[in-house]
Design a protein around this motif. Structure first.
Motif, PDB file in Angstrom:
ATOM      1  N   SER A 202     -23.245 -16.595  14.291  1.00 10.71           N
ATOM      2  CA  SER A 202     -23.664 -16.722  15.689  1.00 10.71           C
ATOM      3  C   SER A 202     -22.540 -16.319  16.639  1.00 10.71           C
ATOM      4  CB  SER A 202     -24.123 -18.153  15.988  1.00 10.71           C
ATOM      5  OG  SER A 202     -23.153 -19.094  15.615  1.00 10.71           O
ATOM      6  N   LEU A 203     -21.313 -16.758  16.332  1.00  6.59           N
ATOM      7  CA  LEU A 203     -20.171 -16.358  17.170  1.00  6.59           C
ATOM      8  C   LEU A 203     -19.902 -14.867  17.043  1.00  6.59           C
ATOM      9  CD1 LEU A 203     -17.529 -19.219  16.749  1.00  6.59           C
ATOM     10  CD2 LEU A 203     -18.753 -18.571  18.821  1.00  6.59           C
ATOM     11  N   GLN A 205     -22.064 -12.455  16.543  1.00  8.21           N
ATOM     12  CA  GLN A 205     -23.039 -11.734  17.364  1.00  8.21           C
ATOM     13  C   GLN A 205     -22.620 -11.744  18.834  1.00  8.21           C
ATOM     14  OE1 GLN A 205     -26.129 -10.431  16.318  1.00  8.21           O
ATOM     15  NE2 GLN A 205     -25.954 -10.990  14.175  1.00  8.21           N
ATOM     16  N   THR A 206     -22.217 -12.915  19.319  1.00  7.73           N
ATOM     17  CA  THR A 206     -21.826 -13.063  20.721  1.00  7.73           C
ATOM     18  C   THR A 206     -20.603 -12.217  21.039  1.00  7.73           C
ATOM     19  OG1 THR A 206     -22.696 -15.311  20.776  1.00  7.73           O
ATOM     20  CG2 THR A 206     -21.109 -14.722  22.484  1.00  7.73           C
ATOM     21  N   GLU A 207     -19.611 -12.282  20.159  1.00  9.50           N
ATOM     22  CA  GLU A 207     -18.354 -11.580  20.433  1.00  9.50           C
ATOM     23  C   GLU A 207     -18.506 -10.065  20.326  1.00  9.50           C
ATOM     24  OE1 GLU A 207     -16.001 -13.059  21.816  1.00  9.50           O
ATOM     25  OE2 GLU A 207     -16.672 -15.100  21.451  1.00  9.50           O
ATOM     26  N   GLU A 209     -21.202  -8.369  21.122  1.00  8.55           N
ATOM     27  CA  GLU A 209     -21.834  -7.975  22.389  1.00  8.55           C
ATOM     28  C   GLU A 209     -20.831  -7.947  23.530  1.00  8.55           C
ATOM     29  OE1 GLU A 209     -25.043 -10.697  22.914  1.00  8.55           O
ATOM     30  OE2 GLU A 209     -26.174  -9.928  21.191  1.00  8.55           O
ATOM     31  N   LYS A 210     -19.953  -8.945  23.554  1.00 10.98           N
ATOM     32  CA  LYS A 210     -18.935  -9.014  24.603  1.00 10.98           C
ATOM     33  C   LYS A 210     -17.974  -7.824  24.494  1.00 10.98           C
ATOM     34  CE  LYS A 210     -16.785 -12.973  24.879  1.00 10.98           C
ATOM     35  NZ  LYS A 210     -15.748 -13.996  24.540  1.00 10.98           N
TER      36      LYS A 210
END
Length: 360
Positions: A202-203, A205-207, A209-210
């Protein structure tokens, strides 16, 4: 019935639904993703107002707390056992259900309901690792009630454990996600990114994208990752331990000071530091037996944390087994002090760091 992630995915793709599901493990992203897919299969968007019931639960040992508690069995059974409203079926979701949240008699009633879910209803239960220590979470999964819950769902529906991906799969996903967005990410930087997020999908995926939003085009570099991705406590502890092993005690204490400025719990710092030295010791033993880091990680059930053993293998080569054993003894004694003494916790950790620097 117990299914793997791949089998669960195939069932969903084929439109197969059981009456009750239990999704649990340490990869919250996968648990939520498959819970959403099962919900979409059970009840369409237009049918949800009257046929979908969601409970977002908050695991706690306080059975008297009212917010975030599981529904009373009468409320739950009334919904599950009544006919769907102009739809093929109903669906109820108990997100993050912990059997310890309810009294024994009511838990027995839950088990009875699980065994008798009608064909017109689907119950989805999940149990995530809500930012708990992974070791503590795994111990909770071994508790008597949780085992009984797993056994009950196993007999009546589907049980699926969803845990962190292997190191190689996580790195491959980071590279693929970047390429689909039009960016390049090297194998080396993918491994570094996976390490920074502690193996969490989950982290990751977020990172990713960032990083893509920041870079806008071209290659995502190590400097980009350092600039944007906050390192988890484990990553900072690796840096601290590296400075300590190299004899740069001042740098190690400066890294520790930064953690205290961030108000990181001293217990968490000590757990991470102790865990890293245990990794080093295990790596040293593995090197001595001429085992690869991946074989050692597999034998010790590191799962998605295989990167930790890879890093430990690199760092342990020049260290002696006796030195690492002495370091672990220092940290063991410091841990005991942290848990039993009223002395300043920061001072206890600083003293342990200085003592280890003396060993080097």
């Amino acid at each position: 019935m117990r299914l793997s992630e791949q089998q669960l995915g195939r069932d969903i793709k084929a439109g197969k639904l059981a009456r009750v599901y239990l999704l649990y493990g340490d990869e919250d992203f996968l648990i939520r993703m498959y819970s959403d897919k099962l919900t979409a299969l059970a009840v369409s968007e237009g049918e949800r107002e009257m046929n979908l019931l969601r409970y977002f639960l908050t695991p706690s040992s306080d059975k008297n707390a009212r917010d975030g508690r599981p529904p009373k069995i009468d409320e739950l059974s009334d919904f599950v056992e009544s006919m769907p409203f102009f739809a093929e079926r109903k669906c109820v979701i108990l997100r993050n259900f912990d059997p310890d949240m309810i009294e024994k008699d009511e838990f027995d009633d839950y088990l009875s309901l699980i065994s008798n879910i009608p064909e017109t209803s689907v119950m989805i239960m999940t149990r995530e690792n809500t930012e708990e220590d992974l070791k503590v979470f795994k111990e909770k999964l071994e508790k008597s009630r949780m085992r009984k819950l797993i056994e009950a769902v196993d007999k009546s529906g589907i049980v699926c454990g969803l845990n962190q991906f292997t190191e190689a799969k996580l790195e491959g996903m980071a590279i693929s996600k970047c390429r689909r967005a039009g960016f390049e990410l090297s194998d080396e930087n993918a491994a570094y990114l996976a390490e920074c997020v502690g193996g969490s999908l989950s982290l990751l995926q977020t990172e990713v994208e960032k990083l893509c939003d920041y870079r806008q085009s071209g290659e995502i570099t190590r400097a980009d990752i350092d600039a944007l991705v906050p390192k988890r406590i484990e990553s900072n502890v690796y840096l601290l331990a590296g400075e300590l092993i190299e004899g740069r005690v001042g740098n190690a204490l400066e890294i520790l000071r930064a953690q205290f400025i961030k108000r990181t719990d001293p217990i968490i710092i000590m757990q991470a530091l102790s865990g890293y030295f245990v990794d080093l010791y295990r790596a040293k033993l593995g090197i001595g037996k001429k085992k690869s880091y991946s074989a050692a990680a597999a034998a010790l059930n590191y799962g998605g944390r295989a990167f930790a053993m890879r890093k430990a293998y690199g760092a342990a080569k020049e260290l002696s087994e006796a030195y690492l054993a002495d370091c672990i003894e220092v940290l063991y004694n410091a841990n005991k002090l942290l848990n039993s003494s009223k002395a300043d916790r920061r001072l206890i950790i600083e003293q342990a760091i200085v003592e280890i620097s003396g060993l080097a």
